[in-house]
Motif scaffolding. Sequence first.
Motif, PDB file in Angstrom:
ATOM      1  N   GLY A  70     -31.790  21.651  48.265  1.00 35.48           N
ATOM      2  CA  GLY A  70     -32.330  21.641  49.623  1.00 35.48           C
ATOM      3  C   GLY A  70     -33.835  21.719  49.699  1.00 35.48           C
ATOM      4  N   ALA A  71     -34.465  22.403  48.740  1.00 33.72           N
ATOM      5  CA  ALA A  71     -35.928  22.504  48.758  1.00 33.72           C
ATOM      6  C   ALA A  71     -36.565  21.119  48.627  1.00 33.72           C
ATOM      7  CB  ALA A  71     -36.409  23.419  47.630  1.00 33.72           C
ATOM      8  N   VAL A  72     -35.984  20.274  47.796  1.00 30.57           N
ATOM      9  CA  VAL A  72     -36.530  18.920  47.623  1.00 30.57           C
ATOM     10  C   VAL A  72     -36.325  18.111  48.895  1.00 30.57           C
ATOM     11  CG1 VAL A  72     -36.494  16.835  46.202  1.00 30.57           C
ATOM     12  CG2 VAL A  72     -36.027  19.060  45.155  1.00 30.57           C
ATOM     13  N   ARG A  73     -35.158  18.262  49.487  1.00 26.83           N
ATOM     14  CA  ARG A  73     -34.905  17.568  50.761  1.00 26.83           C
ATOM     15  C   ARG A  73     -35.959  17.958  51.799  1.00 26.83           C
ATOM     16  NH1 ARG A  73     -30.375  20.141  52.201  1.00 26.83           N
ATOM     17  NH2 ARG A  73     -31.601  21.579  53.484  1.00 26.83           N
ATOM     18  N   ASP A  74     -36.256  19.246  51.894  1.00 24.32           N
ATOM     19  CA  ASP A  74     -37.237  19.702  52.880  1.00 24.32           C
ATOM     20  C   ASP A  74     -38.641  19.190  52.552  1.00 24.32           C
ATOM     21  OD1 ASP A  74     -35.214  20.996  54.163  1.00 24.32           O
ATOM     22  OD2 ASP A  74     -35.710  22.997  53.417  1.00 24.32           O
ATOM     23  N   ILE A  75     -38.951  19.099  51.264  1.00 24.13           N
ATOM     24  CA  ILE A  75     -40.257  18.571  50.863  1.00 24.13           C
ATOM     25  C   ILE A  75     -40.374  17.098  51.264  1.00 24.13           C
ATOM     26  CG2 ILE A  75     -41.675  17.939  48.874  1.00 24.13           C
ATOM     27  CD1 ILE A  75     -40.637  20.514  47.504  1.00 24.13           C
TER      28      ILE A  75
END
Length: 424
Positions: free
Chosen positions: A32-37
């Motif tokens: 999810g962190a990559v998605r948000d980035i």
Amino acid sequence: MDARRGITLPPPVMSVIERLKSCGYTVFIAGGAVRDIVMNRQRPVDWDIATSATPAEVSSCFDHVVPTGVAHGTVTVVAGGMNIEVTTYRHDGPYVDGRRPEYVVYLDDIVADLARRDFTVNAMAFDPATGELVDPYGGADDIERCLIRCVGDPAHRFSEDKLRMLRAIRFAATLGFDVDTRVVDAARSLAPEIEQVSVERIMDELMKTMRAPKPGAALLLMEKMGLAPHVFPELCSEAGEEERRRLYAACDLLSPEPEERFAALLWPLGPKGSRHVLGRMRASREFSLAVSRIIEGARDLEEHPSDYQLRLAVSRIGQDHLLSAVRLKNALRGDREEALTDMEAMEKRVQSVLAQRPPLRVTDLDVGGKEIMEATGLKPGPGVRIVLQRLLHETLRDPSVNKKECLLAMAREIGEEIKEEFTH
């Protein structure tokens, strides 16, 4: 991905990445962190790290490691005041229970690891040192298209973990995305199998969905996927599809607090029925009680309640739930624009009524039981309670009468009315 997008990782996360790399392992931010980035959203809260290091190798690199999910390749590194999940690249074994793989096989390839993930928007990895984005399944393109797609065959993904059907709905709601038709079709064919999932996990997904800006579309999607009768059988038995659609639309008019939105959703079941459903789904007693009181309050209120009705309602359901009950009553009216306009006006009235601090309980009266007995000659017992309750009712009707002399005068009259019943 360009590393110059301005994303700065928390120092503890960066230190864990650098340490693992210095030990000779490959490391990426994943999930999810990559998605948000990629979406250029606010800085992620949860930072998950994927690495070629096994749990034992990760543990050898750090002083404080907790084996939180070591059976599935995950340990938690405690660094700089943060708990950072570190998971070994892996391939999942069979999902026999429809929830978790029976075993995992460790890998040394991030692309192979991403193949096991649920949706393309969650199947990306990012190296903050080089700015490299690993995106073998087109997650970034799907973000541009605002689309939820599965990694690979949706039926296969959902057969592994049935909860993914509800996760698709939740991501669509929280991200404001559409869902690929293949995802919808696969969910519809597997919908009965959601009953294999624990109610606790289902409730957790529903709570997250209800906090989304517009949960109504997500609840309609649950209908379209055929999940509603299996998630909310009591509601589907009591309310037809058209009425359920009206309830879903009402959810969008309410605050993002799940209590209000669950009260709208479970409205046809009443206070008792809502408590039954939420009890079955293992919701907390506090949450179930809040939902039932909001429903109770909204049921008691007229469409345009007087100040007296508002005071009466708050005495029954509590100050914490009156505003929610008023909002629910308005949201269920059906006319969105009119409901929103009236809601704003009613909220001001509620705040005004509460600001007057009216007597809401017997203990708020300017007289007590001893004074009632002295004024009426009644003995301790139900007669005194009846007098106090009637006095409370009168003060709810007109708070200005909450003065000792006035209350004692009324108490004497009430005492005369009931004297025969309570003096034998």
